[in-house]
Scaffold this motif. Structure first.
Motif, PDB file in Angstrom:
ATOM      1  N   VAL A  80      40.525  33.893  32.829  1.00 53.29           N
ATOM      2  CA  VAL A  80      39.104  33.723  33.371  1.00 53.29           C
ATOM      3  C   VAL A  80      39.064  33.040  34.756  1.00 53.29           C
ATOM      4  CG1 VAL A  80      37.094  32.145  32.794  1.00 53.29           C
ATOM      5  CG2 VAL A  80      37.941  33.604  30.930  1.00 53.29           C
ATOM      6  N   ASN A  84      37.142  35.211  37.309  1.00 53.12           N
ATOM      7  CA  ASN A  84      35.370  34.373  37.578  1.00 53.12           C
ATOM      8  C   ASN A  84      35.652  33.502  38.237  1.00 53.12           C
ATOM      9  OD1 ASN A  84      33.980  36.530  35.394  1.00 53.12           O
ATOM     10  ND2 ASN A  84      35.671  36.000  34.445  1.00 53.12           N
ATOM     11  N   ASN A  87      32.423  31.028  38.624  1.00 51.94           N
ATOM     12  CA  ASN A  87      31.712  30.514  37.075  1.00 51.94           C
ATOM     13  C   ASN A  87      32.950  29.744  36.154  1.00 51.94           C
ATOM     14  OD1 ASN A  87      29.142  31.697  37.660  1.00 51.94           O
ATOM     15  ND2 ASN A  87      29.961  33.739  36.824  1.00 51.94           N
ATOM     16  N   GLN A  88      33.779  29.224  36.940  1.00 50.14           N
ATOM     17  CA  GLN A  88      34.772  28.587  36.249  1.00 50.14           C
ATOM     18  C   GLN A  88      34.002  27.219  35.403  1.00 50.14           C
ATOM     19  OE1 GLN A  88      37.744  27.463  39.321  1.00 50.14           O
ATOM     20  NE2 GLN A  88      38.730  29.467  39.269  1.00 50.14           N
ATOM     21  N   LYS A  90      31.311  26.938  34.158  1.00 45.50           N
ATOM     22  CA  LYS A  90      30.592  27.527  33.003  1.00 45.50           C
ATOM     23  C   LYS A  90      31.553  27.699  32.069  1.00 45.50           C
ATOM     24  CE  LYS A  90      26.982  30.815  31.666  1.00 45.50           C
ATOM     25  NZ  LYS A  90      26.338  32.106  32.084  1.00 45.50           N
ATOM     26  N   TYR A  91      32.567  28.569  32.306  1.00 49.53           N
ATOM     27  CA  TYR A  91      33.397  28.923  31.219  1.00 49.53           C
ATOM     28  C   TYR A  91      34.097  27.745  30.574  1.00 49.53           C
ATOM     29  CZ  TYR A  91      33.227  34.300  31.965  1.00 49.53           C
ATOM     30  OH  TYR A  91      32.984  35.417  31.967  1.00 49.53           O
ATOM     31  N   PHE A  95      34.021  26.886  26.693  1.00 51.92           N
ATOM     32  CA  PHE A  95      35.217  26.910  25.755  1.00 51.92           C
ATOM     33  C   PHE A  95      35.077  25.309  24.990  1.00 51.92           C
ATOM     34  CE2 PHE A  95      37.997  29.711  28.794  1.00 51.92           C
ATOM     35  CZ  PHE A  95      37.352  30.885  28.347  1.00 51.92           C
ATOM     36  N   ILE A 217      30.406  34.052  25.919  1.00 55.06           N
ATOM     37  CA  ILE A 217      31.670  33.368  26.099  1.00 55.06           C
ATOM     38  C   ILE A 217      32.523  33.192  25.051  1.00 55.06           C
ATOM     39  CG2 ILE A 217      32.563  31.499  27.435  1.00 55.06           C
ATOM     40  CD1 ILE A 217      30.554  31.538  29.687  1.00 55.06           C
ATOM     41  N   ALA A 221      35.974  34.665  24.197  1.00 50.04           N
ATOM     42  CA  ALA A 221      37.230  33.670  24.079  1.00 50.04           C
ATOM     43  C   ALA A 221      37.887  33.432  22.831  1.00 50.04           C
ATOM     44  CB  ALA A 221      36.637  32.167  24.582  1.00 50.04           C
TER      45      ALA A 221
END
Length: 288
Positions: A80, A84, A87-88, A90-91, A95, A217, A221
């Motif tokens: 990710v 991405n 958008n790190q 946000k991930y 998570f 997400i 994940a």
């Protein structure tokens, strides 16, 4: 003196990934190495049974972490971060929400079925619940530190590692010498430090990512990392099952004696595991 100046000069010429790798190895050695330094102290303060109980407790944490968090700071995390980059945060926040939610469910079951949980884990009711509280507290920091490694930002991570490496055993020593329930006291001190870190980095990750639940997400994940559970579990079973079996067959006293020797035997893995965790981000970026 000249040798030292030459080393400093060479260090300044290191690339960012090389400097980060060096300091991540140092932080890993400090974080794990403190257990070797304090081992003689706590092994003398505790009985073999108490030390064994503490060792079994940490073994269960290592195993249950795989199921409750899906180890979201590994596997899917690096993919990710590469795919991405915009958008790190946000991930990471999503998570965090997923791992906390799953762990909270396990925690609820351990509280509701406290007797069953305690019997199954061969731990006291307090410690069987503390297993999941500890996991819950460490999730935000693990995700935050994974991003620091990926971005080669080592200064803050090393600073926090130094503080916690010193604070944890100091607080543990103070608690242990003031009670007869020394295993619970040592673990309670660890919980305090982890909870302070956990709450702090939970708020930081949430503020940066501005999300807790994201269906897309979470689904991505979960599907990505759930199939990696056997992989992560195999490594932990190899390193933790011996203490659990000794505790079940022979008792916590024998598990404590074994754990002392095992801890010294793990010295060689400190540098190699530190190198592996620090070079993974570079490998993923190089593949891209």
């Amino acid at each position: 003196m000249q040798v030292f100046k030459n080393l400093v000069r060479k260090y300044r010429n290191f690339s960012a990934p090389a400097k980060a790798s060096f300091w991540f190895v140092v932080s890993n050695v400090m974080l794990r190495g403190i257990s070797f330094i304090t081992l003689p102290l706590f092994s003398r303060l505790m009985t073999t049974e108490q030390y064994g109980e503490m060792s079994v407790y940490h073994s269960w944490i290592s195993i249950f972490t795989i199921f409750t968090t899906l180890t979201l700071w590994g596997g899917v995390f690096n993919v990710v971060m590469v795919k991405n980059p915009d958008n790190q945060n946000k991930y990471i926040a999503a998570f965090q929400g997923l791992a906390i939610t799953i762990t909270a469910v396990f925690l609820a079951f351990s509280i509701i079925f406290e007797t069953v949980s305690s019997s199954l884990l061969s731990l006291s009711p307090f410690l069987s619940v503390s297993v999941f509280v500890n996991i819950l507290a460490t999730i935000p920091f693990f995700l935050w530190s994974a991003k620091q490694r990926f971005a080669y930002k080592y200064k803050m991570l090393v600073a926090i590692t130094v503080v916690t490496s010193v604070l944890n055993p100091l607080l543990g020593y103070f608690f242990v010498i003031n009670t007869d329930r020394k295993a619970e006291a040592r673990i309670f001190a660890e919980l305090i430090v982890n909870c302070i870190l956990g709450i702090s980095f939970f708020l930081i990750n949430l503020r940066n990512g501005k999300v807790f639940f994201d269906k897309a997400i979470w689904k991505y994940a979960f599907r990505f990392n759930v199939v990696l559970i056997p992989h992560y579990l195999s490594m932990q079973v190899l390193s933790q099952s011996d203490r659990l079996m000794i505790n079940k067959i022979c008792g916590s006293s024998d598990a404590g004696i074994y754990s002392v020797a095992y801890t010294f035997g793990m010295l060689l893995t400190l540098v190699t595991s530190g190198l592996e965790s620090s070079t993974t981000p570079y490998i993923y970026k190089a593949i891209k």
